[in-house]
Motif scaffolding. Structure first.
Motif, PDB file in Angstrom:
ATOM      1  N   LEU A 197      23.796 105.407  41.127  1.00 21.54           N
ATOM      2  CA  LEU A 197      24.169 104.423  40.113  1.00 21.54           C
ATOM      3  C   LEU A 197      23.988 103.005  40.635  1.00 21.54           C
ATOM      4  CD1 LEU A 197      27.386 106.032  38.569  1.00 21.54           C
ATOM      5  CD2 LEU A 197      25.078 106.001  37.611  1.00 21.54           C
ATOM      6  N   ARG A 198      24.317 102.791  41.899  1.00 26.07           N
ATOM      7  CA  ARG A 198      24.148 101.454  42.473  1.00 26.07           C
ATOM      8  C   ARG A 198      22.681 101.067  42.518  1.00 26.07           C
ATOM      9  NH1 ARG A 198      23.902  96.889  42.881  1.00 26.07           N
ATOM     10  NH2 ARG A 198      24.291  95.632  44.755  1.00 26.07           N
ATOM     11  N   LEU A 199      21.811 102.008  42.826  1.00 36.03           N
ATOM     12  CA  LEU A 199      20.373 101.734  42.838  1.00 36.03           C
ATOM     13  C   LEU A 199      19.899 101.355  41.438  1.00 36.03           C
ATOM     14  CD1 LEU A 199      17.591 101.734  44.220  1.00 36.03           C
ATOM     15  CD2 LEU A 199      17.457 104.184  43.743  1.00 36.03           C
ATOM     16  N   LEU A 200      20.326 102.112  40.431  1.00 38.25           N
ATOM     17  CA  LEU A 200      19.919 101.822  39.054  1.00 38.25           C
ATOM     18  C   LEU A 200      20.508 100.503  38.565  1.00 38.25           C
ATOM     19  CD1 LEU A 200      20.289 105.428  37.610  1.00 38.25           C
ATOM     20  CD2 LEU A 200      18.153 104.192  38.028  1.00 38.25           C
ATOM     21  N   GLU A 201      21.715 100.204  39.027  1.00 34.85           N
ATOM     22  CA  GLU A 201      22.335  98.928  38.664  1.00 34.85           C
ATOM     23  C   GLU A 201      21.456  97.768  39.123  1.00 34.85           C
ATOM     24  OE1 GLU A 201      26.667  96.731  39.208  1.00 34.85           O
ATOM     25  OE2 GLU A 201      25.837  97.925  40.857  1.00 34.85           O
ATOM     26  N   ARG A 202      20.887  97.880  40.312  1.00 39.85           N
ATOM     27  CA  ARG A 202      20.011  96.833  40.837  1.00 39.85           C
ATOM     28  C   ARG A 202      18.751  96.691  39.996  1.00 39.85           C
ATOM     29  NH1 ARG A 202      19.833  97.955  47.307  1.00 39.85           N
ATOM     30  NH2 ARG A 202      18.571  96.056  47.261  1.00 39.85           N
ATOM     31  N   CYS A 203      18.232  97.824  39.523  1.00 38.15           N
ATOM     32  CA  CYS A 203      17.026  97.782  38.680  1.00 38.15           C
ATOM     33  C   CYS A 203      17.311  97.069  37.361  1.00 38.15           C
ATOM     34  CB  CYS A 203      16.526  99.196  38.400  1.00 38.15           C
ATOM     35  SG  CYS A 203      15.978 100.099  39.860  1.00 38.15           S
ATOM     36  N   TYR A 204      18.397  97.454  36.700  1.00 41.36           N
ATOM     37  CA  TYR A 204      18.728  96.846  35.405  1.00 41.36           C
ATOM     38  C   TYR A 204      19.132  95.379  35.564  1.00 41.36           C
ATOM     39  CZ  TYR A 204      18.510 101.405  33.095  1.00 41.36           C
ATOM     40  OH  TYR A 204      18.075 102.610  32.577  1.00 41.36           O
ATOM     41  N   GLU A 205      19.736  95.047  36.698  1.00 40.60           N
ATOM     42  CA  GLU A 205      20.060  93.637  36.958  1.00 40.60           C
ATOM     43  C   GLU A 205      18.788  92.815  37.067  1.00 40.60           C
ATOM     44  OE1 GLU A 205      21.683  91.077  40.763  1.00 40.60           O
ATOM     45  OE2 GLU A 205      22.691  92.975  40.311  1.00 40.60           O
ATOM     46  N   TYR A 206      17.809  93.347  37.787  1.00 34.76           N
ATOM     47  CA  TYR A 206      16.525  92.661  37.928  1.00 34.76           C
ATOM     48  C   TYR A 206      15.833  92.497  36.579  1.00 34.76           C
ATOM     49  CZ  TYR A 206      11.457  92.427  38.699  1.00 34.76           C
ATOM     50  OH  TYR A 206      10.124  92.102  38.638  1.00 34.76           O
ATOM     51  N   LEU A 207      15.947  93.505  35.727  1.00 29.30           N
ATOM     52  CA  LEU A 207      15.296  93.479  34.412  1.00 29.30           C
ATOM     53  C   LEU A 207      16.111  92.713  33.377  1.00 29.30           C
ATOM     54  CD1 LEU A 207      14.078  97.188  34.387  1.00 29.30           C
ATOM     55  CD2 LEU A 207      12.646  95.146  34.609  1.00 29.30           C
ATOM     56  N   GLU A 208      17.273  92.220  33.789  1.00 30.05           N
ATOM     57  CA  GLU A 208      18.137  91.406  32.927  1.00 30.05           C
ATOM     58  C   GLU A 208      18.585  92.175  31.685  1.00 30.05           C
ATOM     59  OE1 GLU A 208      15.819  87.905  32.179  1.00 30.05           O
ATOM     60  OE2 GLU A 208      16.199  87.057  34.155  1.00 30.05           O
ATOM     61  N   VAL A 209      18.894  93.470  31.877  1.00 38.15           N
ATOM     62  CA  VAL A 209      19.387  94.300  30.786  1.00 38.15           C
ATOM     63  C   VAL A 209      20.901  94.122  30.699  1.00 38.15           C
ATOM     64  CG1 VAL A 209      19.711  96.663  29.949  1.00 38.15           C
ATOM     65  CG2 VAL A 209      17.544  95.991  31.008  1.00 38.15           C
ATOM     66  N   ALA A 210      21.376  93.724  29.516  1.00 38.54           N
ATOM     67  CA  ALA A 210      22.814  93.521  29.313  1.00 38.54           C
ATOM     68  C   ALA A 210      23.234  94.171  27.983  1.00 38.54           C
ATOM     69  CB  ALA A 210      23.148  92.040  29.301  1.00 38.54           C
ATOM     70  N   PRO A 211      24.290  94.982  28.021  1.00 39.03           N
ATOM     71  CA  PRO A 211      25.070  95.333  29.211  1.00 39.03           C
ATOM     72  C   PRO A 211      24.291  96.276  30.127  1.00 39.03           C
ATOM     73  CG  PRO A 211      25.835  96.577  27.323  1.00 39.03           C
ATOM     74  CD  PRO A 211      24.828  95.608  26.787  1.00 39.03           C
ATOM     75  N   ASN A 212      24.612  96.218  31.392  1.00 35.53           N
ATOM     76  CA  ASN A 212      23.931  97.034  32.392  1.00 35.53           C
ATOM     77  C   ASN A 212      24.495  98.457  32.329  1.00 35.53           C
ATOM     78  OD1 ASN A 212      23.293  98.307  34.932  1.00 35.53           O
ATOM     79  ND2 ASN A 212      22.869  96.282  35.799  1.00 35.53           N
ATOM     80  N   PRO A 213      23.681  99.450  31.885  1.00 38.63           N
ATOM     81  CA  PRO A 213      24.211 100.816  31.721  1.00 38.63           C
ATOM     82  C   PRO A 213      24.707 101.442  33.019  1.00 38.63           C
ATOM     83  CG  PRO A 213      21.821 100.803  31.512  1.00 38.63           C
ATOM     84  CD  PRO A 213      22.257  99.376  31.519  1.00 38.63           C
ATOM     85  N   ALA A 214      24.048 101.133  34.133  1.00 37.73           N
ATOM     86  CA  ALA A 214      24.486 101.703  35.406  1.00 37.73           C
ATOM     87  C   ALA A 214      25.812 101.101  35.838  1.00 37.73           C
ATOM     88  CB  ALA A 214      23.424 101.472  36.481  1.00 37.73           C
ATOM     89  N   GLN A 215      25.976  99.806  35.595  1.00 39.80           N
ATOM     90  CA  GLN A 215      27.240  99.145  35.925  1.00 39.80           C
ATOM     91  C   GLN A 215      28.378  99.724  35.092  1.00 39.80           C
ATOM     92  OE1 GLN A 215      28.046  94.843  34.870  1.00 39.80           O
ATOM     93  NE2 GLN A 215      27.753  94.653  37.084  1.00 39.80           N
ATOM     94  N   GLN A 216      28.100  99.992  33.796  1.00 42.23           N
ATOM     95  CA  GLN A 216      29.105 100.607  32.936  1.00 42.23           C
ATOM     96  C   GLN A 216      29.461 102.007  33.427  1.00 42.23           C
ATOM     97  OE1 GLN A 216      26.888 100.082  29.173  1.00 42.23           O
ATOM     98  NE2 GLN A 216      28.657  98.904  28.438  1.00 42.23           N
ATOM     99  N   ALA A 217      28.447 102.749  33.906  1.00 33.72           N
ATOM    100  CA  ALA A 217      28.698 104.107  34.414  1.00 33.72           C
ATOM    101  C   ALA A 217      29.550 104.062  35.674  1.00 33.72           C
ATOM    102  CB  ALA A 217      27.375 104.814  34.688  1.00 33.72           C
ATOM    103  N   ILE A 218      29.318 103.061  36.533  1.00 33.36           N
ATOM    104  CA  ILE A 218      30.114 102.920  37.754  1.00 33.36           C
ATOM    105  C   ILE A 218      31.577 102.664  37.400  1.00 33.36           C
ATOM    106  CG2 ILE A 218      30.545 101.422  39.740  1.00 33.36           C
ATOM    107  CD1 ILE A 218      27.505 101.065  39.973  1.00 33.36           C
ATOM    108  N   ILE A 219      31.785 101.836  36.393  1.00 30.03           N
ATOM    109  CA  ILE A 219      33.155 101.556  35.955  1.00 30.03           C
ATOM    110  C   ILE A 219      33.808 102.817  35.409  1.00 30.03           C
ATOM    111  CG2 ILE A 219      34.547 100.268  34.277  1.00 30.03           C
ATOM    112  CD1 ILE A 219      32.455  98.029  34.471  1.00 30.03           C
ATOM    113  N   GLY A 220      32.968 103.694  34.832  1.00 24.98           N
ATOM    114  CA  GLY A 220      33.490 104.894  34.190  1.00 24.98           C
ATOM    115  C   GLY A 220      33.779 106.054  35.117  1.00 24.98           C
TER     116      GLY A 220
END
Length: 330
Positions: free
Chosen positions: A97-120
């Motif tokens: 999830l942390r790896l995917l979070e970095r990808c979506y952060e780079y792509l400027e995807v908001a909300p970041n689905p991986a970040q939401q999954a980490i919270i979950g």
């Protein structure tokens, strides 16, 4: 949104291009003491590419695209089970999830689905993963005593009857005494077996990524005399049988590669003959036992990393163990 197009059409290629950039290093926020970004090693990049490839394959199987994945989809990915057991333990799931979070952060995807999954996910549960099971010295000796027996010569119609039994015996001894992964033992090649015998009767195995799992790393490990004797006897028989190819433990007389499933079946049979009813009776238990013995003998995390062929020292530092529960025979 245009940045997402290549990630949908060929996500693995897009990630490979991303992982080697400064932008990827920036998402990791890992700095040296002087404040500069810490460069990503080639070995770490290889691991990240392997991990991302697993996610990309799963996304494709689900009929999704990288841009359409939701946090619920990612939770389904990390919570997958096989035969009633989770495919990923919680620490590895978090790293995905942390790896995917970095990808979506780079792509400027908001909300970041991986970040939401980490919270979950339950972060507290990650520290409660079941320790790796290991064998006591007595159980390890019982395992050796239960190995496939050398077929009595009087029962042989030809000199090589029962050769697979002796192959399996040598392979399991090597795994137990060197901590090799099953994939590394299956892919062990003749040139990787040292020709020089040490004064104590041991030999050195040089494990390379060739014919191994994608995450195998080159390393050397010493096979002590007990295992070296078993291996030499098997190699002498293998040579006498004129089996072609480079695999130390071939599947058949044509020199084909063994399957990991075959090794698991034979290994479980050894555990059963030893009277140990283990939930995880296999290569992982033997690898854990080897690692635990190394630590008991004073090995540091960096030394354990080297002999196990791990890419990261923190992977060795993560090792924690519990003894296999005694069975009624104990």
């Amino acid at each position: 949104m245009h940045k997402l197009i290549p990630w949908d059409t060929d996500p693995v290629r897009a990630f490979k291009e991303f992982v080697s950039t400064t932008a990827f290093a920036q998402t990791g926020r890992r700095l040296r003491a002087d404040g500069t970004l810490r460069a990503l090693s080639a070995e770490s990049a290889k691991i990240y590419i392997f991990m991302f490839g697993n996610v990309a394959s799963w996304i494709l199987e689900q009929g999704l695209s990288f841009s359409s994945v939701t946090h619920a989809d990612l939770l389904r990915f990390i919570n997958r089970t096989e035969n009633g057991k989770r495919v990923l333990n919680s620490k590895i799931a978090y790293r995905y999830l942390r790896l995917l979070e970095r990808c979506y952060e780079y792509l400027e995807v908001a909300p970041n689905p991986a970040q939401q999954a980490i919270i979950g996910i339950d972060r507290a549960h990650m520290s409660k993963d079941e320790p790796g099971r290991t064998l006591s010295e007595d159980q390890l000796q019982r395992f050796f005593a239960a190995l496939p027996a050398q077929a009595p010569r009087l029962r042989r119609n030809t000199p090589f009857d029962g050769w697979k039994r002796r192959r399996d015996r040598a392979m399991q001894v090597v795994i137990a005494l060197t901590g090799l992964r099953v994939s590394e033992a299956v892919g062990l090649l003749l040139p990787e077996v040292g020709r020089q015998i040490a004064l104590d009767g041991s030999i050195v195995l040089t494990i390379t990524p060739d014919e191994k799992h994608d995450t195998s790393h080159e390393h050397t490990v010493t096979l002590p005399r007990q295992g070296a004797d078993e291996l030499r006897h098997w190699l002498q028989e293998r040579e006498a049988m004129a089996i072609p190819g480079q695999f130390v433990f071939p599947a058949n007389l044509t020199g084909a590669r063994m399957t990991r499933k075959t090794v698991y079946v034979q290994m479980r049979a050894t555990f059963e003959r030893a009277g140990m009813d283990l939930a995880r009776s296999g290569g992982r238990t033997l690898r854990n036992t080897f690692a635990k013995r190394q630590l008991d003998n004073g090995a540091r995390a960096d030394e354990l990393k080297d002999v196990l062929g791990l890419a990261l020292e923190r992977s060795a530092a993560d090792y924690n163990f519990t003894r296999v529960k005694p069975d009624p025979a104990d």
